[in-house]
Scaffold this motif. Structure first.
Motif, PDB file in Angstrom:
ATOM      1  N   HIS A  19       0.862  -1.180   0.000  1.00  0.00           N
ATOM      2  CA  HIS A  19       0.000   0.000   0.000  1.00  0.00           C
ATOM      3  C   HIS A  19       0.897   1.228   0.000  1.00  0.00           C
ATOM      4  O   HIS A  19       1.540   1.524   1.013  1.00  0.00           O
ATOM      5  N   THR A  20       0.957   1.897  -1.124  1.00  0.00           N
ATOM      6  CA  THR A  20       1.872   3.032  -1.266  1.00  0.00           C
ATOM      7  C   THR A  20       1.173   4.291  -1.797  1.00  0.00           C
ATOM      8  O   THR A  20       1.772   5.350  -1.812  1.00  0.00           O
ATOM      9  N   VAL A  21      -0.059   4.138  -2.255  1.00  0.00           N
ATOM     10  CA  VAL A  21      -0.801   5.254  -2.849  1.00  0.00           C
ATOM     11  C   VAL A  21      -2.134   5.404  -2.128  1.00  0.00           C
ATOM     12  O   VAL A  21      -2.804   4.411  -1.825  1.00  0.00           O
ATOM     13  N   GLY A  22      -2.505   6.642  -1.882  1.00  0.00           N
ATOM     14  CA  GLY A  22      -3.818   6.949  -1.322  1.00  0.00           C
ATOM     15  C   GLY A  22      -4.589   7.809  -2.306  1.00  0.00           C
ATOM     16  O   GLY A  22      -3.998   8.601  -3.047  1.00  0.00           O
ATOM     17  N   LEU A  37     -11.233  14.352  -7.601  1.00  0.00           N
ATOM     18  CA  LEU A  37     -10.457  13.195  -7.167  1.00  0.00           C
ATOM     19  C   LEU A  37      -8.990  13.576  -7.114  1.00  0.00           C
ATOM     20  O   LEU A  37      -8.515  14.356  -7.949  1.00  0.00           O
ATOM     21  N   VAL A  38      -8.290  13.018  -6.141  1.00  0.00           N
ATOM     22  CA  VAL A  38      -6.853  13.258  -6.046  1.00  0.00           C
ATOM     23  C   VAL A  38      -6.160  11.998  -5.538  1.00  0.00           C
ATOM     24  O   VAL A  38      -6.764  11.205  -4.818  1.00  0.00           O
ATOM     25  N   SER A  39      -4.916  11.822  -5.955  1.00  0.00           N
ATOM     26  CA  SER A  39      -4.108  10.678  -5.538  1.00  0.00           C
ATOM     27  C   SER A  39      -2.749  11.170  -5.060  1.00  0.00           C
ATOM     28  O   SER A  39      -2.201  12.124  -5.624  1.00  0.00           O
ATOM     29  N   VAL A  40      -2.223  10.492  -4.043  1.00  0.00           N
ATOM     30  CA  VAL A  40      -0.910  10.836  -3.503  1.00  0.00           C
ATOM     31  C   VAL A  40      -0.126   9.555  -3.266  1.00  0.00           C
ATOM     32  O   VAL A  40      -0.699   8.479  -3.069  1.00  0.00           O
ATOM     33  N   LEU A  80       0.024  12.610  -7.405  1.00  0.00           N
ATOM     34  CA  LEU A  80       0.175  11.621  -8.465  1.00  0.00           C
ATOM     35  C   LEU A  80      -0.948  11.772  -9.490  1.00  0.00           C
ATOM     36  O   LEU A  80      -2.113  11.891  -9.123  1.00  0.00           O
ATOM     37  N   ALA A  81      -0.601  11.755 -10.763  1.00  0.00           N
ATOM     38  CA  ALA A  81      -1.622  11.732 -11.809  1.00  0.00           C
ATOM     39  C   ALA A  81      -2.088  10.286 -11.992  1.00  0.00           C
ATOM     40  O   ALA A  81      -1.279   9.366 -11.891  1.00  0.00           O
ATOM     41  N   ILE A 113      -7.202  16.444  -9.666  1.00  0.00           N
ATOM     42  CA  ILE A 113      -6.076  17.310  -9.326  1.00  0.00           C
ATOM     43  C   ILE A 113      -4.799  16.579  -9.717  1.00  0.00           C
ATOM     44  O   ILE A 113      -4.557  15.460  -9.269  1.00  0.00           O
ATOM     45  N   VAL A 114      -4.018  17.209 -10.576  1.00  0.00           N
ATOM     46  CA  VAL A 114      -2.795  16.576 -11.067  1.00  0.00           C
ATOM     47  C   VAL A 114      -1.608  17.513 -10.845  1.00  0.00           C
ATOM     48  O   VAL A 114      -1.759  18.734 -10.814  1.00  0.00           O
TER      49      VAL A 114
END
Ligand code: ZN
Length: 133
Positions: A32-35, A78-81, A90-91, A110-111
């Motif tokens: 698990h490395t991305v949220g 939506l957003v990813s980190v 993160l895109a 959000i990129v």
């Protein structure tokens, strides 16, 4: 189509994604490395972390799936980190872009831009997306 993403709601959404990966980051197995976090028209935020496997799932799928499972159908942002502290914006990957084109084409994503952030419609992240009937 594209504008800076630095409003208070955007910061709250980014913080929700960061909190999801902070609570679940797997330093040893890197499972698990991305949220990810998605804000829905209801005002509710749903989060997810990636599941690593041969055919694992990105955090964006988990977050959107949680929202859909709860009955949400209108997605705002939506957003990813990525990272132990969610420090890297993160895109979405190509597979997620296809999923978003199908389930949430009008959702803003959000990129990172290199010099900051931008807000881009999910449909614009994947021109000529495969059309599921
Ligand atoms: Zn993905």
């Amino acid at each position: 189509m594209s504008q800076p993403a630095d409003t208070d709601p955007d910061r709250a959404l980014i913080e929700a994604a960061r909190d999801a990966i902070r609570r679940n980051y797997d330093a040893e197995g890197e499972r698990h490395t991305v949220g990810a976090a998605v804000l829905c028209a209801s005002g509710r935020i749903y989060v997810g972390v990636n599941l690593y496997s041969i055919h694992g799932s990105c955090a964006e799928f988990i977050a959107l799936g949680a929202a859909i499972t709860a009955g949400e159908r209108e997605f705002v942002t939506l957003v990813s980190v990525r990272g132990a502290d969610g420090e890297e914006l993160l895109a979405p990957c190509g597979n997620c872009r296809q999923m978003l084109a199908g389930y949430a084409p009008d959702c803003d994503v959000i990129v990172p831009t290199g010099s900051g952030t931008a807000r881009v419609k999910a449909a614009d992240l994947l021109p000529y997306a495969y059309q599921v009937e």
